[in-house]
Write a protein that holds these residues in place. Structure first.
Motif, PDB file in Angstrom:
ATOM      1  N   ALA B 199       0.838  -1.206   0.000  1.00 48.46           N
ATOM      2  CA  ALA B 199       0.000   0.000   0.000  1.00 48.46           C
ATOM      3  C   ALA B 199       0.868   1.249   0.000  1.00 48.46           C
ATOM      4  O   ALA B 199       0.570   2.232  -0.689  1.00 48.46           O
ATOM      5  N   GLU B 200       1.969   1.210   0.770  1.00 50.62           N
ATOM      6  CA  GLU B 200       2.898   2.339   0.795  1.00 50.62           C
ATOM      7  C   GLU B 200       3.557   2.532  -0.569  1.00 50.62           C
ATOM      8  O   GLU B 200       3.795   3.655  -1.010  1.00 50.62           O
ATOM      9  N   LEU B 201       3.850   1.419  -1.215  1.00 52.39           N
ATOM     10  CA  LEU B 201       4.466   1.489  -2.546  1.00 52.39           C
ATOM     11  C   LEU B 201       3.510   2.177  -3.514  1.00 52.39           C
ATOM     12  O   LEU B 201       3.895   3.044  -4.286  1.00 52.39           O
ATOM     13  N   ARG B 202       2.231   1.793  -3.442  1.00 51.79           N
ATOM     14  CA  ARG B 202       1.240   2.394  -4.325  1.00 51.79           C
ATOM     15  C   ARG B 202       1.118   3.899  -4.044  1.00 51.79           C
ATOM     16  O   ARG B 202       1.104   4.714  -4.962  1.00 51.79           O
ATOM     17  N   ARG B 203       1.017   4.217  -2.771  1.00 52.33           N
ATOM     18  CA  ARG B 203       0.901   5.635  -2.397  1.00 52.33           C
ATOM     19  C   ARG B 203       2.116   6.410  -2.892  1.00 52.33           C
ATOM     20  O   ARG B 203       2.005   7.459  -3.529  1.00 52.33           O
ATOM     21  N   ALA B 208       4.305  10.352  -6.996  1.00 59.73           N
ATOM     22  CA  ALA B 208       5.345  10.758  -7.946  1.00 59.73           C
ATOM     23  C   ALA B 208       4.837  10.776  -9.390  1.00 59.73           C
ATOM     24  O   ALA B 208       5.618  10.916 -10.321  1.00 59.73           O
ATOM     25  N   ALA B 209       3.526  10.616  -9.562  1.00 63.01           N
ATOM     26  CA  ALA B 209       2.954  10.591 -10.928  1.00 63.01           C
ATOM     27  C   ALA B 209       3.107  11.973 -11.578  1.00 63.01           C
ATOM     28  O   ALA B 209       3.208  12.978 -10.878  1.00 63.01           O
ATOM     29  N   PRO B 210       3.096  12.018 -12.914  1.00 63.05           N
ATOM     30  CA  PRO B 210       3.181  13.320 -13.564  1.00 63.05           C
ATOM     31  C   PRO B 210       2.004  14.186 -13.142  1.00 63.05           C
ATOM     32  O   PRO B 210       0.872  13.694 -13.091  1.00 63.05           O
ATOM     33  N   SER B 236       5.114 -10.192 -10.097  1.00 64.80           N
ATOM     34  CA  SER B 236       3.669 -10.442 -10.114  1.00 64.80           C
ATOM     35  C   SER B 236       3.072 -10.237  -8.724  1.00 64.80           C
ATOM     36  O   SER B 236       1.964  -9.730  -8.576  1.00 64.80           O
ATOM     37  N   PHE B 237       3.849 -10.604  -7.717  1.00 64.90           N
ATOM     38  CA  PHE B 237       3.389 -10.422  -6.335  1.00 64.90           C
ATOM     39  C   PHE B 237       3.113  -8.948  -6.047  1.00 64.90           C
ATOM     40  O   PHE B 237       2.056  -8.581  -5.530  1.00 64.90           O
ATOM     41  N   LEU B 238       4.049  -8.088  -6.409  1.00 62.57           N
ATOM     42  CA  LEU B 238       3.880  -6.664  -6.113  1.00 62.57           C
ATOM     43  C   LEU B 238       2.738  -6.057  -6.926  1.00 62.57           C
ATOM     44  O   LEU B 238       1.946  -5.265  -6.405  1.00 62.57           O
ATOM     45  N   ALA B 239       2.646  -6.425  -8.200  1.00 63.41           N
ATOM     46  CA  ALA B 239       1.556  -5.904  -9.031  1.00 63.41           C
ATOM     47  C   ALA B 239       0.223  -6.305  -8.405  1.00 63.41           C
ATOM     48  O   ALA B 239      -0.693  -5.490  -8.253  1.00 63.41           O
ATOM     49  N   ASP B 240       0.141  -7.568  -8.018  1.00 65.83           N
ATOM     50  CA  ASP B 240      -1.081  -8.082  -7.431  1.00 65.83           C
ATOM     51  C   ASP B 240      -1.425  -7.354  -6.130  1.00 65.83           C
ATOM     52  O   ASP B 240      -2.542  -6.884  -5.934  1.00 65.83           O
ATOM     53  N   GLN B 241      -0.419  -7.248  -5.247  1.00 62.70           N
ATOM     54  CA  GLN B 241      -0.659  -6.675  -3.929  1.00 62.70           C
ATOM     55  C   GLN B 241      -0.998  -5.193  -3.964  1.00 62.70           C
ATOM     56  O   GLN B 241      -1.703  -4.695  -3.115  1.00 62.70           O
ATOM     57  N   LEU B 434      11.153   3.766   0.392  1.00 61.74           N
ATOM     58  CA  LEU B 434      10.312   4.344  -0.659  1.00 61.74           C
ATOM     59  C   LEU B 434      10.421   5.859  -0.591  1.00 61.74           C
ATOM     60  O   LEU B 434      10.250   6.454   0.469  1.00 61.74           O
ATOM     61  N   VAL B 435      10.682   6.468  -1.743  1.00 59.62           N
ATOM     62  CA  VAL B 435      10.853   7.916  -1.781  1.00 59.62           C
ATOM     63  C   VAL B 435       9.792   8.519  -2.695  1.00 59.62           C
ATOM     64  O   VAL B 435       9.657   8.103  -3.846  1.00 59.62           O
ATOM     65  N   SER B 436       9.027   9.456  -2.168  1.00 55.51           N
ATOM     66  CA  SER B 436       8.074  10.186  -3.006  1.00 55.51           C
ATOM     67  C   SER B 436       8.424  11.665  -2.876  1.00 55.51           C
ATOM     68  O   SER B 436       9.267  12.032  -2.060  1.00 55.51           O
ATOM     69  N   PRO B 437       7.789  12.526  -3.669  1.00 56.06           N
ATOM     70  CA  PRO B 437       8.092  13.952  -3.517  1.00 56.06           C
ATOM     71  C   PRO B 437       7.735  14.459  -2.121  1.00 56.06           C
ATOM     72  O   PRO B 437       8.227  15.496  -1.691  1.00 56.06           O
ATOM     73  N   LYS B 438       6.885  13.719  -1.398  1.00 59.76           N
ATOM     74  CA  LYS B 438       6.441  14.192  -0.086  1.00 59.76           C
ATOM     75  C   LYS B 438       7.132  13.538   1.101  1.00 59.76           C
ATOM     76  O   LYS B 438       7.169  14.107   2.181  1.00 59.76           O
TER      77      LYS B 438
END
Lengths: 315, 475
Positions: B199-203, B208-210, B236-241, B434-438
């Motif tokens: 969930a953190e990865l998705r967030r 970081a989306a355009p 596949s695990f990460l895509a699925d999760q 995990l690094v995001s702009p925030k």
């Protein structure tokens, strides 16, 4: 977001291959039964099983005779035979791995477990002694995956592609079984009522797991006409052409609801279904059973190609 | 059983359990070793059934292997972890600042803190990235920082994996397995959870989306080389999760200036690609003209700011082994602070004095190829035969600039479960960042890799290593 074309293709093929593993096991079971009776026609029977499986040319590249041991191992575990049970289970699992994000964990695990078990069961040549166990295992694992599919998957487009793959393969298989044996179903006076005929009819019914259900429905009338009607037109029979096509039309119709524009595959499926729906078997015989079945096999192949194109499996 | 040369994380010199392990040791002493061994083999069957396997390069593609799993957890105290977290965050922020600088103004070169030739002559530096601004300004969205421990309060960063670090699926599945096998332990001890990683990865990736396309829900995909890749299970695990599509390059195409994927109803645009393919296989037009793999033109879309590629192309320059020895300077230069985490002392064999020292002391050192990874092309001096040493010496003399050398670290040990009971084995640790702009998010713990062979210091799964669940204790 609609699913990837590649995923749709992976699901379609995964379930075609699983269906094929089961069909091949059933064919072998039928051949084995005839061999057990010690009939002289055993080798002829093994030959017709190779023909039905659609691997005659490949087989003849390797062997000159249709000896039981060769046929069994060629159909169960030969790597040179892309339709052998082991080859198709490998392919089914490989496709399942590719579309894993579309599958419930139960479906994936059932598929993976099938592969693991059969891989070890088919690691060594299969002898007559353990053939029955192996065939049971193939059928059970196929049922396991199907059960997981029905019990755990959402009824969405993923499910539609899985089902379409299953029924395209099954329609092809049933038409082939009938076509290889069509001559024993022709109303030819010379054979009627002979014991050979009865054995052949029984073989056909067993190779689609319909021996008992046919008896149950047609107690009074065991005739070629009734057998053909049952396997081609009877919508209660889950391996009949009419049943397969009614399912294909149904699943394609669901997919069509979200589709913009025409869906040529649905039109093709409907056309074939119309030839099966509310038809009298006598008219099929008038048309020529062999010709009818040949046309069925060809239109199923055309349909598979059109589905692949309509839903962008590869491009 | 304890060997004084190595720091045993569980047992102190007198054989008693150290503080973080005391509850575990109490529990363990009440367990029957036989039934624990049985659980251990159950765990293996479980991993195989759900298909957590990896393919070994150089072996037949049908050969899927399990990474062995050990049931004894590696336990880290809350206090220890806080220091590590601060150090990792500092380092990862510095790396992103370094990448932004090195692909734009190159202040660090102008300031003379890093020799310019080390960048210019480096294959990991991508000229195609010069002047490109990644969406949100993030270069390394996902980092796996490899840490080793040599004493009570001694941790070193061994590598900063900034390209496509793998292993996080093992971290997650190891925890799931432990929860199923030893639920009672988790009620006795306060172990920080790791399960929110997908969930953190998705967030993090969504943030970081355009900016132009980030209306509501950006559409995400994981880009995999395909089912024969060694880490396919993880892809596949990460895509699925995280509820993303799993795509291969052949599913993608540029449509109207956007990267789009082929669905059953035509091409649909994507906003973020978490790619698990190397730079070379991203774009045949821009990187590798001889390759048929990749998405032709994806770099043009990237330059136009219309897709996020995580990690950005060219991040490999930051974890290149030739740059490693400069990391303390890099941290200082961009954060103005002293590096919290230590670097392993490193000899650059390109420098004649260092080369001489390395050749004179080869049997004591670990020598690494600057572009190597996965434990390949590496010499562990103390474990090498005479023949291996002389072969490596020839390689070093032929191309000294290709190598760095480090002292053989006395890696800490954590016990594993063996037929004869607990036995110490060397470990390392890969937390995932995990690094995001925030924000910067760090998993509580990470993946502990363990060298299963007695005395071995090589923990890589491709070289016979296994994994352990890693527990960071709550306060």
């Amino acid at each position: 977001m609609p699913m990837l074309g590649k995923t749709a293709g992976g699901l379609f093929w995964m379930f075609r291959y699983l269906e094929r593993s089961e069909n091949t096991a059933r064919l072998l079971d039928t051949g084995f039964r005839i061999a057990l009776t010690g009939s002289e026609s055993a080798e002829v029977e093994w030959e017709s099983i190779i023909t039905t499986a659609g691997v005659r040319e490949l087989y003849l590249e390797k062997y000159d005779t249709f000896e039981q041991g060769h046929v069994i191992n060629f159909l169960l575990r030969d790597k040179d035979n892309p339709s052998s049970v082991m080859s198709v289970i490998e392919m089914a699992r490989s496709n399942a791995r590719m579309v894993r994000t579309a599958l419930s964990s139960e479906v994936w695990e059932a598929t993976n477990e099938s592969w693991m078990t059969l891989k070890s069961q088919l690691a060594r040549p299969v002898s007559v002694k353990n053939l029955a166990d192996v065939l049971t295992s193939v059928r059970q694992h196929s049922s396991l995956v199907r059960g997981a599919l029905h019990g755990t998957m959402l009824r969405n487009e993923i499910f539609d592609f899985a089902r379409i793959g299953t029924f395209v393969e099954r329609a092809d298989n049933t038409a082939r079984i009938l076509d290889v044996k069509y001559y024993v179903l022709l109303p030819s006076a010379a054979f009627v009522g002979s014991s050979m005929d009865n054995a052949q009819w029984e073989t056909i019914l067993r190779s689609v797991s319909a021996f008992r259900s046919f008896r149950w429905l047609n107690e009074a009338e065991t005739t070629p006409r009734a057998i053909a009607a049952f396997l081609i037109l009877d919508k209660r029979m889950p391996r009949s052409l009419a049943f397969c096509y009614s399912k294909i039309v149904g699943n394609l119709s669901y997919l069509a609801q979200n589709h913009v524009g025409d869906l040529p595959s649905l039109e093709l499926a409907r056309k074939t279904y119309d030839r099966l729906d509310n038809r009298d078997i006598d008219r099929v015989f008038d048309e020529g059973l062999h010709e009818f079945l040949e046309a069925s096999i060809a239109s199923t192949a055309r349909l598979a190609g059109q589905i692949q194109e309509d839903f962008r499996f590869y491009g | 059983m304890t060997d004084n040369r190595f720091f045993d994380e569980m047992l102190d010199g007198a054989g008693g359990a150290r503080a973080p392990y005391s509850d575990y040791a109490d529990w363990f002493s009440g367990e029957d070793p036989k039934s624990l061994l049985k659980k251990s083999s159950e765990a293996e069957a479980f991993f195989r059934r759900i298909g957590i396997t990896f393919n070994v390069y150089g072996q037949s593609e049908a050969d899927e292997r399990l990474i062995p799993f050990d049931i004894v957890p590696r336990i880290i105290a809350a206090q220890e972890w806080r220091t590590l977290e601060r150090g990792i965050e500092q380092r990862v922020r510095a790396i992103n600042a370094f990448l932004a600088d090195i692909y734009h103004r190159q202040e660090i070169l102008k300031a003379g803190r890093i020799p310019a030739e080390i960048i210019q002559n480096n294959e990991a530096f991508l000229p195609q990235m010069v002047g490109v601004a990644p969406p949100g300004g993030v270069y390394t969205h996902i980092v796996g920082t490899d840490l080793v421990r040599t004493g009570e309060n001694e941790f070193y960063v061994l590598e900063d994996n900034c390209r496509t670090p793998s292993g996080v699926s093992y971290m997650l599945e190891n925890r799931e397995t432990m929860l199923q096998m030893f639920p009672e332990l988790f009620t006795r001890m306060r172990v920080k959870p790791v399960s929110s990683y997908p969930a953190e990865l998705r967030r993090s990736l969504s943030e970081a989306a355009p900016p132009n396309f980030n209306e509501g829900k950006p559409s995400l995909a994981v880009l995999t080389p395909g089912i024969h890749n060694s880490a396919y299970f993880e892809h596949s695990f990460l895509a699925d999760q995280m509820g993303a599509e799993l795509v291969e390059a052949s599913d993608l195409r540029i449509v109207d200036g956007r990267v789009a994927m082929r669905t059953i109803r035509g091409y649909k645009p994507l906003d973020v690609i978490y790619r698990r393919v190397d730079d070379d296989y991203l774009d045949p037009l821009n990187f590798n003209p001889t390759s048929l793999l990749g998405v032709p033109g994806i770099m043009d879309v990237y330059r136009a700011g219309n897709i996020t590629i995580a990690n950005a192309p060219g991040t490999g320059i930051a974890d290149d082994k030739a740059l490693y020895s400069y990391m303390p300077d890099i941290v200082q230069f961009y954060t103005g602070e002293k590096a919290i985490l230590q670097n392993v002392p490193t000899w650059r064999c390109s420098e004649p004095d260092s080369l001489k020292y390395v050749l004179d002391n080869l049997a004591e050192l670990v020598v690494k190829e600057v572009h190597g990874s996965g434990g390949y092309g590496m010499l562990v001096g103390p474990a090498a035969s005479k023949k291996e040493l002389s072969e490596f010496e020839a390689k070093l003399r032929a191309k000294p600039g290709n190598y760095i050398a480090q002292p053989t670290l006395a890696l800490s040990t954590v016990p594993i479960m063996t037929q004869k009971g607990l036995a110490p084995r060397h470990v390392d640790l890969r937390p995932f960042v995990l690094v995001s702009p925030k924000s910067v998010y760090i998993t509580a713990g990470g993946l502990t890799r363990v060298a299963l062979k007695e005395g071995s210091l090589v923990v890589n799964s491709s070289q016979g290593g296994g994994t352990k669940d890693t527990w960071v204790l709550g306060d």
